[in-house]
Design an enzyme around this catalytic site. Sequence first.
Site, mmCIF file in Angstrom:
data_model
loop_
_atom_site.group_PDB
_atom_site.id
_atom_site.type_symbol
_atom_site.label_atom_id
_atom_site.label_comp_id
_atom_site.label_asym_id
_atom_site.label_seq_id
_atom_site.Cartn_x
_atom_site.Cartn_y
_atom_site.Cartn_z
ATOM 1 N N CYS A 75 28.045 -42.476 0.603
ATOM 2 C CA CYS A 75 27.865 -41.042 0.335
ATOM 3 C C CYS A 75 27.200 -40.324 1.517
ATOM 4 O O CYS A 75 27.840 -40.170 2.545
ATOM 5 C CB CYS A 75 27.139 -40.859 -0.989
ATOM 6 S SG CYS A 75 27.615 -39.305 -1.766
ATOM 7 N N ILE A 125 28.583 -38.748 -6.661
ATOM 8 C CA ILE A 125 27.482 -37.813 -6.915
ATOM 9 C C ILE A 125 27.435 -36.773 -5.793
ATOM 10 O O ILE A 125 27.124 -37.097 -4.647
ATOM 11 C CB ILE A 125 26.132 -38.562 -7.003
ATOM 12 C CG1 ILE A 125 26.214 -39.643 -8.083
ATOM 13 C CG2 ILE A 125 24.999 -37.583 -7.297
ATOM 14 C CD1 ILE A 125 25.000 -40.544 -8.156
ATOM 15 N N HIS A 161 29.170 -44.478 -4.930
ATOM 16 C CA HIS A 161 27.924 -45.264 -4.951
ATOM 17 C C HIS A 161 28.127 -46.640 -5.578
ATOM 18 O O HIS A 161 27.840 -46.830 -6.764
ATOM 19 C CB HIS A 161 26.847 -44.510 -5.763
ATOM 20 C CG HIS A 161 26.272 -43.336 -5.060
ATOM 21 N ND1 HIS A 161 25.089 -43.386 -4.357
ATOM 22 C CD2 HIS A 161 26.725 -42.078 -4.942
ATOM 23 C CE1 HIS A 161 24.831 -42.200 -3.834
ATOM 24 N NE2 HIS A 161 25.807 -41.387 -4.183
ATOM 25 N N GLU A 163 26.376 -49.202 -5.296
ATOM 26 C CA GLU A 163 25.081 -49.802 -5.658
ATOM 27 C C GLU A 163 24.634 -49.382 -7.061
ATOM 28 O O GLU A 163 23.720 -49.986 -7.616
ATOM 29 C CB GLU A 163 24.012 -49.445 -4.601
ATOM 30 C CG GLU A 163 23.440 -48.029 -4.660
ATOM 31 C CD GLU A 163 24.385 -46.940 -4.154
ATOM 32 O OE1 GLU A 163 25.523 -47.249 -3.749
ATOM 33 O OE2 GLU A 163 23.978 -45.757 -4.184
HETATM 34 N N1 GLN Z 1 25.882 -34.049 -1.053
HETATM 35 C C1 GLN Z 1 25.103 -34.941 -0.244
HETATM 36 C C2 GLN Z 1 25.171 -34.543 1.228
HETATM 37 O O1 GLN Z 1 25.848 -33.660 1.592
HETATM 38 C C3 GLN Z 1 25.535 -36.382 -0.420
HETATM 39 C C4 GLN Z 1 25.322 -36.823 -1.845
HETATM 40 C C5 GLN Z 1 25.007 -38.274 -2.026
HETATM 41 O O2 GLN Z 1 24.649 -38.995 -1.096
HETATM 42 N N2 GLN Z 1 25.054 -38.714 -3.256
HETATM 43 O O3 GLN Z 1 24.505 -35.133 2.016
#
Ligand code: GLN
Length: 179
Positions: A75, A125, A161, A163
């Site tokens: 992410c 997320i 994610h 994890e």
């Molecule tokens: N939206 C976050 C970003 O732009 C990333 C979200 C996440 O790591 N779950 O850094």
Amino acid sequence: MNIGLLALQGAVSEHKITMRELGIDVINVREAKDLNNLDGLIMPGGESTTLRKLLKNANMWDSIKKSNIPIMGTCAGAILLGKCDDETFGKMDVVIDRNYYGRQKDSFESKITVDSDKEFNGIFIRAPAIVSIGENVVSIAQDGKNIVGCTESKHMALTFHPELTNDSRFHKLWLENLK
Ligand code: GLN
């Protein structure tokens, strides 16, 4: 193997637990000297702008940028590994669009495809999207037509994610590539 886990912000403890299940006690990386002698580094999700600031404050930004340490980025970690409108490490030839799916409330789970016929529970997320990949990048996970996981040499970028599930397939795959 010496595997470091960037422990400045975000989903740190969950990666630690997953790696322990694979028999590896990760080294918490909080300052530049922690990067010495690493065979691999996990950059967890969180918030990429914050992570960048914290990495710079800890004098780790340039060290990581110059290093050849293989990185698994999830992410926000994937954002920093690839290329986007903001400053990143750009270690992978992968163009990333931050917050692609919308706001935090637009987070979702999806059965993603691995190895063309297997499923994995992808937890997204406030996730970014991989909008294009270079010719040396291999797509390893897809959500419909969208690439959500890829590798380039020993680096791995995942927009979800792994994890947060009890499924360590992606961590295992990354580790196997390091050997
Ligand atoms: N939206 C976050 C970003 O732009 C990333 C979200 C996440 O790591 N779950 O850094």
